[in-house]
Design an enzyme around this catalytic site. Sequence first.
Site, short mmCIF file in Angstrom:
data_model
loop_
_atom_site.label_atom_id
_atom_site.label_comp_id
_atom_site.label_asym_id
_atom_site.label_seq_id
_atom_site.Cartn_x
_atom_site.Cartn_y
_atom_site.Cartn_z
N SER A 21 0.81 -1.22 0.00
CA SER A 21 0.00 0.00 0.00
C SER A 21 0.85 1.28 0.00
CB SER A 21 -0.97 0.00 1.19
OG SER A 21 -1.91 -1.04 1.01
N LYS A 70 -8.49 -5.80 11.51
CA LYS A 70 -9.68 -5.35 10.78
C LYS A 70 -10.97 -5.39 11.61
CE LYS A 70 -8.28 -6.04 6.02
NZ LYS A 70 -8.63 -6.58 4.71
N ASP A 107 -12.75 -3.11 0.72
CA ASP A 107 -12.30 -4.39 0.15
C ASP A 107 -13.31 -4.94 -0.86
OD1 ASP A 107 -9.81 -4.70 1.32
OD2 ASP A 107 -10.59 -5.77 3.07
N TYR A 224 -2.18 -12.80 -3.19
CA TYR A 224 -1.41 -12.26 -4.33
C TYR A 224 0.09 -12.47 -4.18
CZ TYR A 224 -1.10 -8.24 -1.20
OH TYR A 224 -0.90 -7.44 -0.11
P1 NAP Z 1 -8.87 -15.36 8.20
O1 NAP Z 1 -9.93 -14.58 8.90
O2 NAP Z 1 -7.70 -15.87 8.97
O3 NAP Z 1 -9.60 -16.63 7.51
C1 NAP Z 1 -8.86 -17.62 6.91
C2 NAP Z 1 -9.79 -18.63 6.22
O4 NAP Z 1 -8.98 -19.56 5.52
C3 NAP Z 1 -10.68 -19.43 7.15
O5 NAP Z 1 -11.93 -19.62 6.53
C4 NAP Z 1 -9.93 -20.76 7.26
O6 NAP Z 1 -10.77 -21.87 7.51
C5 NAP Z 1 -9.38 -20.88 5.87
N1 NAP Z 1 -8.19 -21.74 5.74
C6 NAP Z 1 -6.93 -21.45 6.17
N2 NAP Z 1 -6.09 -22.45 5.82
C7 NAP Z 1 -6.83 -23.40 5.19
C8 NAP Z 1 -6.56 -24.65 4.58
N3 NAP Z 1 -5.31 -25.16 4.59
N4 NAP Z 1 -7.56 -25.34 4.00
C9 NAP Z 1 -8.81 -24.83 4.00
N5 NAP Z 1 -9.17 -23.65 4.53
C10 NAP Z 1 -8.19 -22.93 5.12
O7 NAP Z 1 -8.26 -14.53 6.98
P2 NAP Z 1 -8.96 -13.37 6.13
O8 NAP Z 1 -8.72 -12.06 6.76
O9 NAP Z 1 -10.37 -13.75 5.86
O10 NAP Z 1 -8.08 -13.41 4.79
C11 NAP Z 1 -8.12 -14.53 3.91
C12 NAP Z 1 -7.14 -14.30 2.77
O11 NAP Z 1 -7.54 -13.20 1.95
C13 NAP Z 1 -5.72 -13.95 3.25
O12 NAP Z 1 -4.80 -14.68 2.45
C14 NAP Z 1 -5.60 -12.46 2.97
O13 NAP Z 1 -4.26 -12.07 2.74
C15 NAP Z 1 -6.44 -12.33 1.73
N6 NAP Z 1 -6.94 -10.95 1.49
C16 NAP Z 1 -6.57 -10.33 0.35
C17 NAP Z 1 -7.04 -9.04 0.09
C18 NAP Z 1 -6.61 -8.36 -1.19
O14 NAP Z 1 -6.77 -7.13 -1.29
N7 NAP Z 1 -6.13 -9.08 -2.18
C19 NAP Z 1 -7.90 -8.40 1.00
C20 NAP Z 1 -8.27 -9.08 2.15
C21 NAP Z 1 -7.79 -10.37 2.40
P3 NAP Z 1 -11.27 -22.24 9.02
O15 NAP Z 1 -12.39 -21.29 9.33
O16 NAP Z 1 -11.70 -23.64 8.90
O17 NAP Z 1 -10.06 -22.03 9.90
#
Ligand code: NAP
Length: 281
Positions: A21, A70, A107, A224
């Site tokens: 960012s 967040k 987002d 990403y």
């Molecule tokens: P989070 O709250 O920690 O949630 C992670 C999710 O991934 C949960 O649903 C978890 O399942 C699941 N998970 C993790 N490892 C897994 C595996 N090996 N197999 C199956 N499911 C798995 O994270 P978040 O904030 O939602 O973010 C998720 C992703 O989006 C991150 O990689 C983040 O960097 C990305 N993101 C990108 C942007 C962008 O601008 N590109 C913006 C926001 C987020 P359980 O519930 O079963 O634990």
Amino acid sequence: MITGATTVAGVVGSPVRHSLSPLIHNAWLAAAGVDGVYVPFSPPPHGFKDFVRGLRGGAVRGVNVTLPFKEEAMMAADEISPRADLAGASNLLIFTAEGHILADNTDGLGLLHAFQVQAPGFDPKAGPVVILGAGGAARGAAAAFVAAGAPEVRIVNRTYMRAEQIAGGLGSTVVPLPLDRMAEALGGVIAVINATSAGLSGDGDLNVPLEATPTDAVVMDMVYKPLRTPFLARAEAIGRRTVDGLEMLIGQAIPSFEAFFGRSPPAEVDVRALCLEALSQ
Ligand code: NAP
């Protein structure tokens, strides 16, 4: 050059070193000749509340918020925008001169921007979408698709209860499904969105049977780094159009920049190229 009138904004996360960012916003500021600066902040894991309290009053115009703050950002705010409320999380805090803290979430806009740019003609109203994961990113994505008129949003998550919680908060358009009903979840969808953290650093794949999607479905990964995750590589290999998480990151930065600096980012800067260069190092 920093002057006595420089507007300060930034990003707060822990860790924050990897954040793209500052690169994006400072490139826009320089090209637009805006007297502003965008800096990284990394309070200790339990220090977010104190950090925000210190900014109340408008010394800093605003901050983007990233992991793990967040959800806490919502609690720190005096006012919450309807889209942040729906998403259950905030990636943008604005500090007013009157001492108010406004929480917003860009987002979802970033996600839809990424589809517009990389899958031209994609219409969120045209059919069901499936979101993998049930964390904050998945909830934000589900809220964005509901707001954009998607007829059905299916949430598939390893921990089914978390998928149910998202559906409970967003109404009957959102349908939770357990992992063992994945093939059924993929049937007839117009898009599959990976909102899990699986695939980060290039390891792991969700083993989603992407062949079960219609041939014109679009496959998106929010991760990403790497840009071309194993999930996207598999989608490309079977001829599906793909959308990457970097375009989503850029898409959420556009309305954030507008909120901080009161103008649109200059179109002539290729921030994607800058980010790709940074990611390759
Ligand atoms: P989070 O709250 O920690 O949630 C992670 C999710 O991934 C949960 O649903 C978890 O399942 C699941 N998970 C993790 N490892 C897994 C595996 N090996 N197999 C199956 N499911 C798995 O994270 P978040 O904030 O939602 O973010 C998720 C992703 O989006 C991150 O990689 C983040 O960097 C990305 N993101 C990108 C942007 C962008 O601008 N590109 C913006 C926001 C987020 P359980 O519930 O079963 O634990």
